[in-house]
Design a protein around this motif. Structure first.
Motif, PDB file in Angstrom:
ATOM      1  N   TRP A 123       0.463  -1.904 -13.666  1.00 27.93           N
ATOM      2  CA  TRP A 123       0.348  -2.727 -12.469  1.00 27.93           C
ATOM      3  C   TRP A 123       1.706  -2.872 -11.793  1.00 27.93           C
ATOM      4  CZ3 TRP A 123      -4.119  -3.731 -10.341  1.00 27.93           C
ATOM      5  CH2 TRP A 123      -4.181  -4.658  -9.296  1.00 27.93           C
ATOM      6  N   PRO A 124       1.770  -2.675 -10.469  1.00 30.24           N
ATOM      7  CA  PRO A 124       0.633  -2.315  -9.616  1.00 30.24           C
ATOM      8  C   PRO A 124       0.288  -0.836  -9.729  1.00 30.24           C
ATOM      9  CG  PRO A 124       2.627  -2.462  -8.305  1.00 30.24           C
ATOM     10  CD  PRO A 124       3.013  -2.885  -9.692  1.00 30.24           C
ATOM     11  N   THR A 125      -0.947  -0.501  -9.386  1.00 29.13           N
ATOM     12  CA  THR A 125      -1.397   0.879  -9.328  1.00 29.13           C
ATOM     13  C   THR A 125      -1.689   1.229  -7.875  1.00 29.13           C
ATOM     14  OG1 THR A 125      -2.380   0.842 -11.543  1.00 29.13           O
ATOM     15  CG2 THR A 125      -3.205   2.512 -10.038  1.00 29.13           C
ATOM     16  N   GLU A 126      -1.215   2.369  -7.447  1.00 32.34           N
ATOM     17  CA  GLU A 126      -1.489   2.819  -6.083  1.00 32.34           C
ATOM     18  C   GLU A 126      -2.950   3.258  -5.991  1.00 32.34           C
ATOM     19  OE1 GLU A 126       1.243   5.722  -4.634  1.00 32.34           O
ATOM     20  OE2 GLU A 126       2.997   4.707  -5.515  1.00 32.34           O
ATOM     21  N   LEU A 127      -3.727   2.593  -5.121  1.00 33.70           N
ATOM     22  CA  LEU A 127      -5.158   2.860  -4.999  1.00 33.70           C
ATOM     23  C   LEU A 127      -5.491   3.305  -3.576  1.00 33.70           C
ATOM     24  CD1 LEU A 127      -6.454  -0.308  -6.892  1.00 33.70           C
ATOM     25  CD2 LEU A 127      -6.398   2.034  -7.771  1.00 33.70           C
ATOM     26  N   PRO A 128      -6.575   4.068  -3.415  1.00 37.01           N
ATOM     27  CA  PRO A 128      -6.994   4.450  -2.064  1.00 37.01           C
ATOM     28  C   PRO A 128      -7.369   3.217  -1.248  1.00 37.01           C
ATOM     29  CG  PRO A 128      -8.125   5.767  -3.746  1.00 37.01           C
ATOM     30  CD  PRO A 128      -7.432   4.650  -4.456  1.00 37.01           C
ATOM     31  N   GLY A 129      -7.253   3.324   0.076  1.00 36.73           N
ATOM     32  CA  GLY A 129      -7.618   2.213   0.941  1.00 36.73           C
ATOM     33  C   GLY A 129      -9.043   1.744   0.706  1.00 36.73           C
ATOM     34  N   GLY A 130      -9.219   0.436   0.633  1.00 37.86           N
ATOM     35  CA  GLY A 130     -10.544  -0.128   0.439  1.00 37.86           C
ATOM     36  C   GLY A 130     -10.990  -0.242  -1.007  1.00 37.86           C
ATOM     37  N   VAL A 131     -10.204   0.291  -1.944  1.00 40.34           N
ATOM     38  CA  VAL A 131     -10.543   0.217  -3.371  1.00 40.34           C
ATOM     39  C   VAL A 131      -9.718  -0.875  -4.020  1.00 40.34           C
ATOM     40  CG1 VAL A 131     -10.518   1.439  -5.583  1.00 40.34           C
ATOM     41  CG2 VAL A 131     -11.186   2.653  -3.493  1.00 40.34           C
ATOM     42  N   GLU A 132     -10.380  -1.773  -4.728  1.00 41.57           N
ATOM     43  CA  GLU A 132      -9.685  -2.842  -5.448  1.00 41.57           C
ATOM     44  C   GLU A 132      -9.674  -2.539  -6.940  1.00 41.57           C
ATOM     45  OE1 GLU A 132     -11.139  -6.703  -4.605  1.00 41.57           O
ATOM     46  OE2 GLU A 132     -10.887  -6.533  -2.429  1.00 41.57           O
ATOM     47  N   GLY A 133      -8.558  -2.811  -7.569  1.00 38.59           N
ATOM     48  CA  GLY A 133      -8.443  -2.580  -8.995  1.00 38.59           C
ATOM     49  C   GLY A 133      -8.331  -3.893  -9.761  1.00 38.59           C
ATOM     50  N   VAL A 134      -8.639  -3.834 -11.042  1.00 41.09           N
ATOM     51  CA  VAL A 134      -8.499  -4.973 -11.944  1.00 41.09           C
ATOM     52  C   VAL A 134      -7.475  -4.600 -13.003  1.00 41.09           C
ATOM     53  CG1 VAL A 134      -9.652  -6.486 -13.587  1.00 41.09           C
ATOM     54  CG2 VAL A 134     -10.893  -5.674 -11.564  1.00 41.09           C
ATOM     55  N   HIS A 135      -6.431  -5.411 -13.143  1.00 36.12           N
ATOM     56  CA  HIS A 135      -5.382  -5.111 -14.118  1.00 36.12           C
ATOM     57  C   HIS A 135      -5.842  -5.523 -15.503  1.00 36.12           C
ATOM     58  CE1 HIS A 135      -1.049  -5.817 -15.721  1.00 36.12           C
ATOM     59  NE2 HIS A 135      -1.529  -4.641 -16.096  1.00 36.12           N
ATOM     60  N   THR A 136      -6.187  -4.530 -16.316  1.00 31.43           N
ATOM     61  CA  THR A 136      -6.587  -4.800 -17.702  1.00 31.43           C
ATOM     62  C   THR A 136      -5.463  -4.492 -18.680  1.00 31.43           C
ATOM     63  OG1 THR A 136      -7.465  -2.551 -17.950  1.00 31.43           O
ATOM     64  CG2 THR A 136      -9.009  -4.278 -17.220  1.00 31.43           C
ATOM     65  N   GLY A 137      -4.545  -3.603 -18.281  1.00 29.97           N
ATOM     66  CA  GLY A 137      -3.590  -3.062 -19.229  1.00 29.97           C
ATOM     67  C   GLY A 137      -4.171  -1.818 -19.884  1.00 29.97           C
ATOM     68  N   ARG A 160      -6.024  12.854 -10.261  1.00 32.41           N
ATOM     69  CA  ARG A 160      -6.907  13.539  -9.311  1.00 32.41           C
ATOM     70  C   ARG A 160      -8.376  13.176  -9.516  1.00 32.41           C
ATOM     71  NH1 ARG A 160      -3.293  17.759 -10.818  1.00 32.41           N
ATOM     72  NH2 ARG A 160      -1.937  18.426  -9.113  1.00 32.41           N
ATOM     73  N   VAL A 161      -8.825  13.195 -10.761  1.00 32.89           N
ATOM     74  CA  VAL A 161     -10.245  12.943 -11.026  1.00 32.89           C
ATOM     75  C   VAL A 161     -10.599  11.488 -10.743  1.00 32.89           C
ATOM     76  CG1 VAL A 161     -12.026  12.903 -12.824  1.00 32.89           C
ATOM     77  CG2 VAL A 161     -10.431  14.835 -12.666  1.00 32.89           C
ATOM     78  N   ASN A 162      -9.769  10.563 -11.184  1.00 31.73           N
ATOM     79  CA  ASN A 162     -10.056   9.157 -10.908  1.00 31.73           C
ATOM     80  C   ASN A 162     -10.000   8.852  -9.410  1.00 31.73           C
ATOM     81  OD1 ASN A 162     -10.620   8.420 -13.510  1.00 31.73           O
ATOM     82  ND2 ASN A 162      -8.637   7.506 -13.928  1.00 31.73           N
ATOM     83  N   ARG A 163      -9.117   9.532  -8.687  1.00 30.73           N
ATOM     84  CA  ARG A 163      -9.076   9.349  -7.234  1.00 30.73           C
ATOM     85  C   ARG A 163     -10.379   9.843  -6.612  1.00 30.73           C
ATOM     86  NH1 ARG A 163      -5.311   8.091  -3.579  1.00 30.73           N
ATOM     87  NH2 ARG A 163      -3.775   7.916  -5.251  1.00 30.73           N
ATOM     88  N   LEU A 164     -10.899  10.937  -7.148  1.00 30.59           N
ATOM     89  CA  LEU A 164     -12.153  11.492  -6.640  1.00 30.59           C
ATOM     90  C   LEU A 164     -13.313  10.510  -6.790  1.00 30.59           C
ATOM     91  CD1 LEU A 164     -13.820  14.010  -5.653  1.00 30.59           C
ATOM     92  CD2 LEU A 164     -14.017  14.638  -8.071  1.00 30.59           C
ATOM     93  N   PHE A 165     -13.336   9.769  -7.918  1.00 32.11           N
ATOM     94  CA  PHE A 165     -14.470   8.890  -8.208  1.00 32.11           C
ATOM     95  C   PHE A 165     -14.231   7.425  -7.843  1.00 32.11           C
ATOM     96  CE2 PHE A 165     -15.652  12.473 -10.922  1.00 32.11           C
ATOM     97  CZ  PHE A 165     -17.012  12.543 -10.705  1.00 32.11           C
ATOM     98  N   ALA A 166     -13.016   7.090  -7.391  1.00 33.84           N
ATOM     99  CA  ALA A 166     -12.662   5.675  -7.212  1.00 33.84           C
ATOM    100  C   ALA A 166     -13.622   4.929  -6.292  1.00 33.84           C
ATOM    101  CB  ALA A 166     -11.229   5.557  -6.671  1.00 33.84           C
ATOM    102  N   ARG A 167     -14.150   5.596  -5.269  1.00 37.72           N
ATOM    103  CA  ARG A 167     -15.065   4.936  -4.335  1.00 37.72           C
ATOM    104  C   ARG A 167     -16.525   5.041  -4.776  1.00 37.72           C
ATOM    105  NH1 ARG A 167     -11.161   7.074  -0.632  1.00 37.72           N
ATOM    106  NH2 ARG A 167     -10.201   5.416   0.617  1.00 37.72           N
ATOM    107  N   HIS A 168     -16.758   5.640  -5.947  1.00 42.16           N
ATOM    108  CA  HIS A 168     -18.132   5.872  -6.389  1.00 42.16           C
ATOM    109  C   HIS A 168     -18.432   5.227  -7.732  1.00 42.16           C
ATOM    110  CE1 HIS A 168     -18.408   8.731  -3.079  1.00 42.16           C
ATOM    111  NE2 HIS A 168     -17.266   9.258  -3.502  1.00 42.16           N
ATOM    112  N   VAL A 169     -17.598   4.252  -8.106  1.00 46.30           N
ATOM    113  CA  VAL A 169     -17.817   3.521  -9.359  1.00 46.30           C
ATOM    114  C   VAL A 169     -17.916   2.035  -9.067  1.00 46.30           C
ATOM    115  CG1 VAL A 169     -16.668   5.259 -10.795  1.00 46.30           C
ATOM    116  CG2 VAL A 169     -15.333   3.379  -9.827  1.00 46.30           C
ATOM    117  N   ASP A 170     -18.367   1.281 -10.044  1.00 41.13           N
ATOM    118  CA  ASP A 170     -18.548  -0.157  -9.868  1.00 41.13           C
ATOM    119  C   ASP A 170     -17.267  -0.940 -10.081  1.00 41.13           C
ATOM    120  OD1 ASP A 170     -21.537  -0.178  -9.488  1.00 41.13           O
ATOM    121  OD2 ASP A 170     -21.417   0.792 -11.455  1.00 41.13           O
TER     122      ASP A 170
END
Length: 366
Positions: free
Chosen positions: A147-161, A130-140
């Motif tokens: 992987w894969p991780t379900e992300l909100p539309g328009g948000v790209e993730g980087v697979h670090t492990g 919940r918290v990471n979803r809240l901030f996903a569009r407000h971080v760099d």
């Protein structure tokens, strides 16, 4: 020149705190100052953090627990914690803020947004909390442990492990021996799991005698379940250790022939890095069934068997244990597959991602 400061925001459970600890260890080794921002609940998991980490407790709250008054007060507690974190960051400005999820991470991330500091979130699970979803569009950057991780539309993730603690890394790819004495490690998350106490003892007792006689069980059980689990193993002459918590899980996992576990992200990462066959029983009530998503990679790699909670009977688990321990060649292949799936360099990948956000010349040389 004062060393740059990283603020790590995490809390709530060991699943958030263990990768945070791994990043803290890595950044201290690189000459950074590290501050952990958490609340009183998160502070219970800080015993393994290096002494050099400055642990700050902030006020936060969750909307998921407590009565009506507690839920009504939550926004005000969070806002108060955010403003306190902002004052602290203005006095000692962080170079970057990294959030690992959980409600205790809100104040520091809120302050980082207000001060326009470089900020990253790391999501351990296959579905954003919940918290990471809240901030996903407000971080760099959004770093993904699974992987894969379900992300909100328009948000790209980087697979670090998922970063793992130094004690796990020390045992990465430890030799595996499915012959002779067979150690079973049963872990149910930071507080144990009742369903494991209900089905694991009976499943082991029902193994063929020749196999059961070779088994030694190390089982994490809740305090209220410990006595009945211990009594069952004693009555059935099964070699065992039962406790609510084991401080040396990395050592026990490296010695295990089989791990039976919930599918929390940190547990899956530890199993993968050390390289052990496992039976994973995802927590059915996990938000958006994220533990099943966490388990998927190991299961598809042939390294783990998946046992859904609604099908976790004594008979079903007994068959799975016998399948693995009764076939040493298969068990060894599962161990190899787990190790191949692991990402022991997850911390370095996360650090590299963070460093892309930092102005040149800020990173100290050690």
């Amino acid at each position: 020149m004062t060393a740059p400061l990283m603020v790590i925001a995490a809390g709530g459970t060991g699943g958030h705190m263990f990768p945070a600890q791994a990043l803290a260890e890595a950044m201290l080794a690189r000459g950074w100052r590290v501050q952990l921002s958490t609340d009183a609940r998160g502070a219970r998991y800080t015993g393994g953090f290096p002494d050099a980490v400055d642990i700050r407790q902030v006020q936060s709250a969750t909307f998921a627990r407590g009565g009506l008054l507690a839920k009504l007060a939550a926004p005000f507690r969070i806002l108060s914690g955010g403003m306190a974190a902002r004052r602290a960051m203005r006095a000692d400005r962080p170079t970057v803020v990294v959030g690992f999820g959980g409600y205790p991470s809100i104040p520091a991330l809120m302050a980082a947004v207000m001060l326009k500091l470089p900020r990253v979130i790391h999501e351990q699970n296959g579905v954003l909390g919940r918290v990471n979803r809240l901030f996903a569009r407000h971080v760099d950057a959004v770093a993904c442990g699974t992987w894969p991780t379900e992300l909100p539309g328009g948000v790209e993730g980087v697979h670090t492990g998922n970063p793992v603690r130094g004690a796990i890394l020390e045992r990465a790819g430890a030799p595996y021996d499915p012959e002779g004495r067979l150690s079973l490690l049963v872990i149910g998350g930071s507080q144990g799991a009742r369903i494991l106490s209900d089905v694991v003892p009976g499943a082991i007792a029902a193994l063929p005698e020749a196999l059961r006689a070779r088994v030694h069980v190390t089982q994490q059980a809740r305090a209220e379940d410990r006595e009945r689990v211990t009594r069952f193993y004693t009555d059935h002459a099964i070699d065992h250790e039962v406790a609510p918590f084991f401080a040396d899980v990395p050592e026990r996992m490296a010695a295990a022939a089989l791990v039976i576990s919930r599918a929390g992200a940190s547990s899956v990462a530890d199993i993968s890095v050390i390289g052990r066959p496992s039976i994973l029983i995802p927590f059915a009530a996990a938000t958006n069934d994220h533990q099943t998503a966490n388990a998927r990679g190991l299961v598809e790699a042939g390294a783990a068997l998946l046992l859904p909670e609604d099908g976790a009977s004594v008979d079903a688990l007994n068959r799975m244990i016998a399948e693995v321990l009764g076939d040493p060649a298969r068990a060894a292949e599962m161990a190899r597959a787990a190790a191949a799936h692991g990402r022991p360099d997850a911390t370095e990948r996360l650090v590299a991602l963070i460093e892309t956000l930092i102005p040149p010349g800020t990173v100290p040389h050690v």
